[in-house]
Design a protein around this motif. Sequence first.
Motif, mmCIF file in Angstrom:
data_model
loop_
_atom_site.group_PDB
_atom_site.id
_atom_site.type_symbol
_atom_site.label_atom_id
_atom_site.label_comp_id
_atom_site.label_asym_id
_atom_site.label_seq_id
_atom_site.Cartn_x
_atom_site.Cartn_y
_atom_site.Cartn_z
ATOM 1 N N SER A 425 0.811 -1.228 0.000
ATOM 2 C CA SER A 425 0.000 0.000 0.000
ATOM 3 C C SER A 425 0.843 1.277 0.000
ATOM 4 O O SER A 425 0.469 2.262 -0.629
ATOM 5 C CB SER A 425 -0.957 -0.012 1.195
ATOM 6 N N ASP A 426 1.997 1.270 0.659
ATOM 7 C CA ASP A 426 2.858 2.464 0.673
ATOM 8 C C ASP A 426 3.754 2.538 -0.555
ATOM 9 O O ASP A 426 3.913 3.596 -1.162
ATOM 10 C CB ASP A 426 3.734 2.482 1.931
ATOM 11 N N GLN A 427 4.359 1.375 -0.930
ATOM 12 C CA GLN A 427 5.296 1.368 -2.055
ATOM 13 C C GLN A 427 4.584 1.638 -3.381
ATOM 14 O O GLN A 427 5.130 2.298 -4.262
ATOM 15 C CB GLN A 427 6.007 0.012 -2.141
ATOM 16 N N PHE A 428 3.385 1.079 -3.542
ATOM 17 C CA PHE A 428 2.638 1.236 -4.800
ATOM 18 C C PHE A 428 1.187 1.612 -4.491
ATOM 19 O O PHE A 428 0.279 0.799 -4.640
ATOM 20 C CB PHE A 428 2.695 -0.053 -5.633
ATOM 21 N N PRO A 429 0.956 2.858 -4.081
ATOM 22 C CA PRO A 429 -0.390 3.274 -3.671
ATOM 23 C C PRO A 429 -1.413 3.164 -4.809
ATOM 24 O O PRO A 429 -2.618 3.095 -4.547
ATOM 25 C CB PRO A 429 -0.199 4.727 -3.218
ATOM 26 N N GLN A 430 -0.938 3.133 -6.060
ATOM 27 C CA GLN A 430 -1.883 3.067 -7.188
ATOM 28 C C GLN A 430 -2.725 1.795 -7.185
ATOM 29 O O GLN A 430 -3.743 1.721 -7.849
ATOM 30 C CB GLN A 430 -1.174 3.246 -8.544
ATOM 31 N N PHE A 431 -2.286 0.766 -6.436
ATOM 32 C CA PHE A 431 -3.083 -0.465 -6.372
ATOM 33 C C PHE A 431 -3.977 -0.513 -5.143
ATOM 34 O O PHE A 431 -4.535 -1.554 -4.806
ATOM 35 C CB PHE A 431 -2.173 -1.695 -6.415
ATOM 36 N N GLY A 432 -4.068 0.598 -4.448
ATOM 37 C CA GLY A 432 -4.920 0.644 -3.260
ATOM 38 C C GLY A 432 -4.379 -0.214 -2.148
ATOM 39 O O GLY A 432 -3.157 -0.336 -1.978
ATOM 40 N N GLU A 433 -5.272 -0.854 -1.402
ATOM 41 C CA GLU A 433 -4.868 -1.745 -0.313
ATOM 42 C C GLU A 433 -4.451 -3.076 -0.935
ATOM 43 O O GLU A 433 -5.295 -3.844 -1.394
ATOM 44 C CB GLU A 433 -6.025 -1.927 0.674
ATOM 45 N N SER A 434 -3.154 -3.335 -0.927
ATOM 46 C CA SER A 434 -2.695 -4.512 -1.667
ATOM 47 C C SER A 434 -1.498 -5.170 -1.011
ATOM 48 O O SER A 434 -0.812 -4.562 -0.190
ATOM 49 C CB SER A 434 -2.319 -4.103 -3.091
ATOM 50 N N MET A 435 -1.297 -6.421 -1.361
ATOM 51 C CA MET A 435 -0.082 -7.108 -0.936
ATOM 52 C C MET A 435 0.459 -7.953 -2.074
ATOM 53 O O MET A 435 -0.247 -8.270 -3.032
ATOM 54 C CB MET A 435 -0.280 -7.925 0.346
ATOM 55 N N LEU A 436 1.750 -8.294 -1.955
ATOM 56 C CA LEU A 436 2.439 -9.082 -2.970
ATOM 57 C C LEU A 436 2.538 -10.516 -2.458
ATOM 58 O O LEU A 436 3.270 -10.791 -1.506
ATOM 59 C CB LEU A 436 3.841 -8.503 -3.197
ATOM 60 N N LEU A 437 1.760 -11.421 -3.074
ATOM 61 C CA LEU A 437 1.783 -12.816 -2.624
ATOM 62 C C LEU A 437 2.786 -13.622 -3.432
ATOM 63 O O LEU A 437 2.983 -13.390 -4.621
ATOM 64 C CB LEU A 437 0.397 -13.449 -2.777
ATOM 65 N N CYS A 438 3.383 -14.576 -2.776
ATOM 66 C CA CYS A 438 4.379 -15.432 -3.410
ATOM 67 C C CYS A 438 4.004 -16.891 -3.145
ATOM 68 O O CYS A 438 3.811 -17.287 -1.996
ATOM 69 C CB CYS A 438 5.749 -15.125 -2.798
ATOM 70 N N VAL A 439 3.856 -17.669 -4.214
ATOM 71 C CA VAL A 439 3.462 -19.067 -4.073
ATOM 72 C C VAL A 439 4.502 -19.939 -4.778
ATOM 73 O O VAL A 439 4.838 -19.695 -5.939
ATOM 74 C CB VAL A 439 2.066 -19.315 -4.682
ATOM 75 N N THR A 440 5.004 -20.924 -4.067
ATOM 76 C CA THR A 440 6.066 -21.763 -4.643
ATOM 77 C C THR A 440 5.705 -23.241 -4.502
ATOM 78 O O THR A 440 4.577 -23.587 -4.120
ATOM 79 C CB THR A 440 7.412 -21.526 -3.930
ATOM 80 N N GLU A 441 6.708 -24.085 -4.741
ATOM 81 C CA GLU A 441 6.507 -25.536 -4.639
ATOM 82 C C GLU A 441 6.318 -25.990 -3.197
ATOM 83 O O GLU A 441 5.823 -27.097 -2.978
ATOM 84 C CB GLU A 441 7.683 -26.285 -5.290
ATOM 85 N N ILE A 442 6.693 -25.166 -2.213
ATOM 86 C CA ILE A 442 6.502 -25.624 -0.832
ATOM 87 C C ILE A 442 5.069 -25.401 -0.352
ATOM 88 O O ILE A 442 4.659 -25.922 0.678
ATOM 89 C CB ILE A 442 7.502 -25.023 0.185
ATOM 90 N N HIS A 443 4.323 -24.617 -1.066
ATOM 91 C CA HIS A 443 2.912 -24.455 -0.723
ATOM 92 C C HIS A 443 2.137 -25.610 -1.360
ATOM 93 O O HIS A 443 2.392 -25.969 -2.508
ATOM 94 C CB HIS A 443 2.390 -23.100 -1.227
ATOM 95 N N THR A 444 1.205 -26.168 -0.603
ATOM 96 C CA THR A 444 0.421 -27.294 -1.125
ATOM 97 C C THR A 444 -1.005 -26.815 -1.402
ATOM 98 O O THR A 444 -1.376 -25.700 -1.010
ATOM 99 C CB THR A 444 0.342 -28.420 -0.080
ATOM 100 N N ARG A 445 -1.785 -27.682 -2.031
ATOM 101 C CA ARG A 445 -3.188 -27.295 -2.248
ATOM 102 C C ARG A 445 -3.845 -26.998 -0.907
ATOM 103 O O ARG A 445 -4.607 -26.044 -0.770
ATOM 104 C CB ARG A 445 -3.956 -28.394 -2.981
ATOM 105 N N GLU A 446 -3.500 -27.788 0.103
ATOM 106 C CA GLU A 446 -4.105 -27.602 1.427
ATOM 107 C C GLU A 446 -3.772 -26.229 2.010
ATOM 108 O O GLU A 446 -4.660 -25.516 2.496
ATOM 109 C CB GLU A 446 -3.644 -28.694 2.395
ATOM 110 N N THR A 447 -2.493 -25.839 1.987
ATOM 111 C CA THR A 447 -2.162 -24.541 2.607
ATOM 112 C C THR A 447 -2.713 -23.386 1.776
ATOM 113 O O THR A 447 -3.115 -22.359 2.329
ATOM 114 C CB THR A 447 -0.640 -24.372 2.840
#
Lengths: 463, 517
Positions: A425-447
Amino acid sequence: MSWKHPWIPTTDEMRQEMLRSIDMKDITDLFANIPDEFRLGHDLDIPDSRSEIEVTNRILELGRKNKPVNDGRAFLGAGVAPHYIPAAVVSLGSRSEFVTAYTSYQPEVSQGMLQTLFEYQSLMAELLDIDVVNSSMYDMATSLAEAVRMAVRVKKRNKMLFPRTMNPVHLKVTETYTEPVGIDLELVAFDHETGLMSLDDLNEKMDSSVAAIYIENPSYLGTFETQVDEIAGIAHDAGALVIAGVDILSLGVVRSPGDYGADIVISEGQPLGIPMSYGGPLLGVFGCVNNRKLVFQMPGRLVGMTRTINEPHDRGFVLTISAREQHIRREKATSNICSNQALMAVQAAIYTSLLGKSGFRELGETILYHSHYAAKRLDQIEGVNAPALDGPFWKEFVVSFQGIKAETVHKELLKRNLHGGVILSDQFPQFGESMLLCVTEIHTRETIDELVSAVSDIMEGAQ
Amino acid sequence: MADRISSRRFRQAYWKEPLIFELSEPGMIGHTFPSIDSDIIDMVGDIDTLIPDVLKRKHAPNLPEVSEPRVVRHFTRLSQMNFSVTQGTYPLGSCTMKYNPAENEFSANLSSFLWAHPYQDESQVQGSLEIMWELEQWLSEITGMSAITLQPAAGAQGEFTGVLIIRAYHKCISEECEQRTEMLIPDAAHGTNPASAAMAGYKVVVIPSDKEGLVDLDAVKEAAGSSTAGLMLTNPNTIGVFEKNIGEISGIVHDAGGLLYYDGANFNAIMGITRPGDMGVAVVHLNLHKTFSTPHGGGGPGAGPVGVVKELEQFLPIPRIRKRNDGSFFFDYDLPQSIGHVQSYYGNFGVLVRAYAYALALGKQGLKKVSETAVLNANYVAHHISNLDGFTLPFSKDAPRMHEGVISAEALKESTGITAMDIAKRLLDFGIHAPTIYFPLIVNEALMIEPTETESKEELDLMIEVYREIAKEARESPDIVKSAPHSTAIRRLDEYYAAHPKSLTLSWRIHKQKQQG
């Protein structure tokens, strides 16, 4: 009894014998050159010595105050990311012959490290499609800073263009490194829908003083820069270089920077089997095309293939073209770097050897599936937009929230034993209330499903 | 002893081990990943469209295809061709190659530390923060400085950080940044000093050494003036002697309006004995991979914390760790005067954990004992080797050495033709790593020997006897020395061939290009 320690293998008797043999009476005689006024007249005000059991207990106590993210419940990226580390990387990478050696100044007893680093350089060269990779820099941020300084030296031009979507900390480190020598850093605008660089703005800022254009692919916001050929064309037509910063793990499925004409390539090597370790030690990957003008301006150590002086000329490896470096060139060196991240390069070489040709593709596709699954499911939630940018992405993406603060989402996730992405939200206010999500091979369908239902729950609570 | 000094006491493993690329067999795999969950496949659909054509990798990277057992054997064999401090004496001058305690490795490898993400919520990383905060306190006390940053990844980056802080001081406090363009650096300094100063935009003014091998005071007086930003002093210096005139040097630099920088590369000699902070020093850096026993990893990682006096705290890199009244820790990013970030995150945390465990184990008694023993060992070795025929200890003959001694083999070269390089190579045959050679440049045929405190008298005696043996060989059978090493994995390598434009080969793909002409 006198004070003893297992790491200091000298008894009082030996000490006396040694002093006698060099015609000294007392240990204090050895410090005769230190003026009295500067002698510390008291003990240091630090803790008393502790036994190994006590140290272990204290370390375990401190460890319990951390929450490790190896359970696939944290979706944090933004520079480093949680990735699986094969057991063989840990086992081989912790062999004391690698771990407790110094820089290979005596190649005849250091062929193990030198060949491994040559293999590291070669493996990275294949992934990046670029001929020359050095044996490591500290991290991607300092790789970028050094790449910019190198481009300025090669081109004897003083301006550098960066995409506005780049990793903001990498830019800050580059500012620290370039400000003293007055390099002019300018940001190029981007399309807020797609994350692509604005070619109009690029053309406007392009002039004969530009040493290089930086392409980050994927960008900090996770989106791919698809206009790589156009940007490289604009740079080269104006006599400037292209510096490309890539996610090295993506290169099993994504086009290599060497293929789209990058002259200098950098990356963060952490995903290649290196723990995040709270942000360090990391691995700065740094390469360039095999052009003498560039190679001889490169920072950092290079390992080269050679042969024994005498016949039968066995193959061997040495540190080479070190006339670029500080221990020889002093103030005229291409960089001050000396100690680097060699052990991390060893780990990356082992990791890359294990994954091999098919492993990089398999992993690249796995991450593509996982991240797109997470985005699609999140996007189905009322008030959530994922990805918030239309551009193609691989591992990370922006998610934006309506009617709730990203900070609130973050805190609510923590309560549910999950960790969201970096808040934008501070670094890129143009996207409003936002976060940068990261999904990799250690994340499973369950998580991932747990994350989705938690966000859904949080959004419902906010309505 | 005679038996032990035989060059047959050591024979390094040798495997004619191919490059990993040469082990590749089509279809072989070294690692697999879980198959994709069917729900995920159903939801995502065809992934072929997810990466646009223009960015698809058309040809798989030319990576080797090797099975896991072959990869394990490959790197195990390579490791066996690498000498390390866990195998034997490694007395590289200025590198402080001491024993790396197993406890350090245990500590840094706890999953709570390895699996901490740098942007994790502060509530989940209090252990990491506490380690860094406590280590800062201790290093502050050990150096006598007001505040510490742990961010620099290595000594050289610590120097660069320190020089930027000096620059910020002249910008913001003395307001003479434009005018103060010169950094004074002794000729015996490590190359990183002038390189770091130059990176920060300074012109380097070289200060010669005097006939004692110390910084020439008259030369400092002459060089110091209105354009002086500071002086970078390595103390103990690179011939292993404490710069006893540091008070005067500090006075001259300060009178000229400059700041004194203390290169702590050789700090292993002075822990608990003296402190830069008490000598008029403004900025100091430490090398944790030297003094605090964190392993050097064949070239890195290191850690180069920087300490400063009160007035310069405001310029330290972003962020800084703070402690709240409730005992919790957090990062402070609100530092408007800071020189900025020098790293992506907070430095080489894994290295800091090792240094923390080391300092905790040794404590106030141990760190002082470390320095005393390191200095005793260096003097013992320097005394006995310089007494051998063919070797001398140039400069400051009456001054004790600190962490290291620099021996000259010039006399041996004159009488036998055997050089410092030959001696270095021959030492390897005895299972002793060579010292640093041909540095500092002020000593001819220099052998810079730093035994450290973790070598026992037995090991030191052995090393001395090996030097005696090599000197004897130099007179009686010089060919064996000139053609050394004989017991290493490989014989002397052609460095000229390595660097020659026609044969320069920096990667497998360049090798293949050359083969294909």
